[in-house]
Design a protein around this motif. Structure first.
Motif, PDB file in Angstrom:
ATOM      1  N   ARG A  96      -2.137   2.749  -2.908  1.00 42.39           N
ATOM      2  CA  ARG A  96      -3.494   2.193  -2.927  1.00 42.39           C
ATOM      3  C   ARG A  96      -3.474   0.866  -2.186  1.00 42.39           C
ATOM      4  O   ARG A  96      -2.481   0.152  -2.192  1.00 42.39           O
ATOM      5  CB  ARG A  96      -3.973   1.988  -4.373  1.00 42.39           C
ATOM      6  N   SER A  97      -4.597   0.526  -1.589  1.00 42.93           N
ATOM      7  CA  SER A  97      -4.707  -0.737  -0.861  1.00 42.93           C
ATOM      8  C   SER A  97      -4.749  -1.909  -1.833  1.00 42.93           C
ATOM      9  O   SER A  97      -5.016  -1.738  -3.037  1.00 42.93           O
ATOM     10  CB  SER A  97      -5.971  -0.745  -0.004  1.00 42.93           C
ATOM     11  N   GLU A 112       0.824  -1.207   0.000  1.00 49.74           N
ATOM     12  CA  GLU A 112       0.000   0.000   0.000  1.00 49.74           C
ATOM     13  C   GLU A 112       0.862   1.261   0.000  1.00 49.74           C
ATOM     14  O   GLU A 112       0.583   2.219  -0.738  1.00 49.74           O
ATOM     15  CB  GLU A 112      -0.941   0.004   1.208  1.00 49.74           C
TER      16      GLU A 112
END
Length: 161
Positions: A49-50, A44
Motif C-alpha cells: 500500500r502507498s 509501498e
C-alpha cells in the motif's frame, strides 16, 4: 559527464514534497554509477500500500514508525543515494538515523514550485489535510527543522533531460 565510484556513507535526500528528491537521486545515481533507493517506493513494495493509504488506514504516528523501519532497511543496504519521503524528518528516530548513518542533504525550492510539481495531491495526505490555507506556515516550520539537521542545502531547479 559520467562518474563511476562508490559512496563511503549513505547520502539522504530530504525536502518538501514535490521538490524532486527521487528525480535528483536517480539522476545522480545514474551519473555517478552508485545505488539509489527510494524509501517511499520501498515502503509501498513492503506493505503493498502507498504511504497515503497507510496514513489513511493507520494514522500518521503508525506511518512514521513504518517509514522509520523502511529507512533502517534502506540504510542497511549499503552506502547509497537515498530519497526520503517528506515525513521522515518529522520523526525523531528517523532524524537521528540520518545523522548516524550518513550525510543528509536538503533539496529546497519554493512552496509554489514544489506543490506545482505534484500532479495528484490525493497521494499526499498532509497536503490535502493541511491544504493551502495553512501550508505556508507549515512549509516554513518544516524548512527550519530540515535545515538544522542537514549538512548541506541545495536549491532544486529541475529541468527535463
Amino acid at each position: 559527464m559520467t562518474f563511476v565510484g562508490t559512496l563511503k556513507k549513505n547520502v539522504f535526500l530530504v525536502g518538501f514534497m514535490g521538490v524532486g528528491k527521487t528525480t535528483v537521486a536517480r539522476r545522480m545515481a545514474r551519473d555517478m554509477g552508485v545505488a539509489c533507493v527510494d524509501v517511499d517506493a520501498f515502503l509501498e513494495r513492503k506493505h503493498g500500500r502507498s504511504a497515503a493509504e497507510l496514513f489513511g488506514e493507520l494514522g500518521e504516528d503508525a506511518l512514521r514508525e513504518l517509514e522509520y523501519e523502511a529507512l533502517v532497511e534502506c540504510a542497511n543496504m549499503g552506502p547509497s543515494l537515498i530519497s526520503c519521503g517528506e515525513g521522515i524528518v518529522a520523526y525523531d528516530k528517523s532524524r537521528e538515523l540520518l545523522k548516524r548513518r550518513g550525510f543528509a542533504v536538503m533539496l529546497e525550492s519554493s512552496e509554489a514550485t514544489s506543490l506545482g510539481r505534484i500532479h495528484n495531491l490525493s497521494t499526499r495526505p498532509l497536503a490535502t489535510l493541511r491544504a493551502f490555507g495553512s501550508s505556508a506556515s507549515l512549509f516554513t516550520r518544516k524548512l527550519r527543522v530540515r535545515r538544522l539537521m542537514c549538512r548541506a542545502v541545495l536549491r532544486a531547479r529541475l529541468r527535463a533531460l
